[in-house]
Design a protein around this motif. Structure first.
Motif, PDB file in Angstrom:
ATOM      1  N   VAL A 116     -33.605  17.766  32.452  1.00 24.70           N
ATOM      2  CA  VAL A 116     -34.122  16.919  33.530  1.00 24.70           C
ATOM      3  C   VAL A 116     -35.651  16.857  33.519  1.00 24.70           C
ATOM      4  O   VAL A 116     -36.249  15.840  33.890  1.00 24.70           O
ATOM      5  N   TYR A 117     -36.303  17.927  33.071  1.00 25.13           N
ATOM      6  CA  TYR A 117     -37.751  18.069  33.231  1.00 25.13           C
ATOM      7  C   TYR A 117     -38.610  17.230  32.286  1.00 25.13           C
ATOM      8  O   TYR A 117     -39.565  16.574  32.751  1.00 25.13           O
ATOM      9  N   PRO A 118     -38.369  17.206  30.966  1.00 26.86           N
ATOM     10  CA  PRO A 118     -39.300  16.501  30.078  1.00 26.86           C
ATOM     11  C   PRO A 118     -39.553  15.033  30.433  1.00 26.86           C
ATOM     12  O   PRO A 118     -40.717  14.592  30.402  1.00 26.86           O
ATOM     13  N   PRO A 119     -38.535  14.221  30.791  1.00 25.82           N
ATOM     14  CA  PRO A 119     -38.854  12.835  31.157  1.00 25.82           C
ATOM     15  C   PRO A 119     -39.736  12.730  32.403  1.00 25.82           C
ATOM     16  O   PRO A 119     -40.574  11.825  32.496  1.00 25.82           O
ATOM     17  N   LEU A 120     -39.559  13.638  33.365  1.00 30.46           N
ATOM     18  CA  LEU A 120     -40.382  13.618  34.568  1.00 30.46           C
ATOM     19  C   LEU A 120     -41.822  14.004  34.242  1.00 30.46           C
ATOM     20  O   LEU A 120     -42.775  13.409  34.771  1.00 30.46           O
ATOM     21  N   ASP A 150     -39.508  14.493  41.409  1.00 25.17           N
ATOM     22  CA  ASP A 150     -38.218  14.032  41.916  1.00 25.17           C
ATOM     23  C   ASP A 150     -37.222  13.869  40.781  1.00 25.17           C
ATOM     24  O   ASP A 150     -37.507  13.154  39.809  1.00 25.17           O
ATOM     25  N   ASP A 151     -36.064  14.494  40.900  1.00 26.82           N
ATOM     26  CA  ASP A 151     -34.933  14.203  40.015  1.00 26.82           C
ATOM     27  C   ASP A 151     -34.319  12.886  40.486  1.00 26.82           C
ATOM     28  O   ASP A 151     -33.848  12.794  41.615  1.00 26.82           O
ATOM     29  N   VAL A 208     -36.929  20.346  41.113  1.00 25.56           N
ATOM     30  CA  VAL A 208     -37.905  20.491  40.026  1.00 25.56           C
ATOM     31  C   VAL A 208     -39.240  20.868  40.651  1.00 25.56           C
ATOM     32  O   VAL A 208     -39.909  20.037  41.269  1.00 25.56           O
ATOM     33  N   GLU A 209     -39.638  22.118  40.496  1.00 21.20           N
ATOM     34  CA  GLU A 209     -40.853  22.640  41.126  1.00 21.20           C
ATOM     35  C   GLU A 209     -41.672  23.411  40.109  1.00 21.20           C
ATOM     36  O   GLU A 209     -41.135  24.213  39.339  1.00 21.20           O
ATOM     37  N   VAL A 217     -34.032  15.254  24.388  1.00 21.45           N
ATOM     38  CA  VAL A 217     -35.089  16.173  24.798  1.00 21.45           C
ATOM     39  C   VAL A 217     -34.874  17.513  24.098  1.00 21.45           C
ATOM     40  O   VAL A 217     -33.766  17.875  23.720  1.00 21.45           O
ATOM     41  N   SER A 218     -35.977  18.248  23.917  1.00 24.25           N
ATOM     42  CA  SER A 218     -35.906  19.567  23.305  1.00 24.25           C
ATOM     43  C   SER A 218     -37.144  20.344  23.711  1.00 24.25           C
ATOM     44  O   SER A 218     -38.084  19.794  24.298  1.00 24.25           O
TER      45      SER A 218
END
Length: 207
Positions: A105-109, A44-45, A52-53, A154-155
């Motif tokens: 958006v992806y790395p923290p999730l 989930d964003d 995000v899949e 993020v990177s």
């Protein structure tokens, strides 16, 4: 919660990946072969703006490949190198699909799933004004390390040995592109299984 739409996609996600995957250094399988879906999971964003899949797929008779994707309603500035392609969605309109490892958006999730067992998003279809749950196609289990989920810059970089490395704050995470059964590292990891793959495979880990 992920709210999905029964929609027509042109090209389909798998058609898009059939052209994109052979150019990746971690690709394995038949270039030009049809790409088939094995399983998938979503995050989930928190802002509710970005899909995000993560797709687990095969190219022809090749091994399972892990492809995290994000879907956006407009291009992501400075992320052209991570663009997988553009999809026409019959409900949402034009969507830009990115390799999620290059999307902030992806790395923290992923960190929340690896370090705190945040799990996958529940998926629903909206039908005649009512929501219908979509059964998960796989199970997902993370570690409960007790470490705080990081925030901050993020990177990403291509990594080596079939992994892509993403960083968030002071945490480095390896996304396993060709997942196979393996022990979860003590620092934390994310494992998954699906019908026909009863022994969990390692999907990502902290290092």
């Amino acid at each position: 919660m992920a709210l999905l739409h029964r929609a027509e996609l042109r090209p389909s996600k798998l058609e898009l990946l059939a052209g994109w995957l052979p150019g990746r250094q971690w690709f394995a399988g038949e270039a030009g072969a049809p790409v088939s879906r094995v399983a998938a999971y979503r995050f989930d964003d928190p802002a509710g703006e970005v899909g995000v899949e993560t797709l687990l797929v095969r190219a022809g008779d090749g091994p399972v490949l892990q492809v995290p994707l994000t879907y956006r309603g407009a291009p992501l500035a400075g992320a052209d190198e991570h663009l997988v392609g553009v999809i026409e969605h019959s409900v949402l309109g034009r969507r830009w699909a990115y390799d999620a490892c290059g999307d902030p958006v992806y790395p923290p999730l992923l960190a929340a799933a690896v370090l705190a067992d945040a799990g996958q998003a529940e998926e629903y279809f909206e039908v005649d004004g009512k929501r219908e749950a979509r059964p998960a196609s796989m199970t997902l289990s993370g570690s409960r390390t007790g470490r705080p989920v990081p925030t901050g810059p993020v990177s990403a970089d291509p990594g080596d040995g079939g992994v892509t490395v993403v960083r968030v704050g002071d945490v480095e995470l390896a996304v396993v592109r060709r997942p196979v059964p393996a022990d979860v590292p003590a620092a934390g990891g994310l494992a998954g299984a699906w019908p026909g793959q009863d022994e969990p495979v390692l999907l990502a880990y902290a290092r």
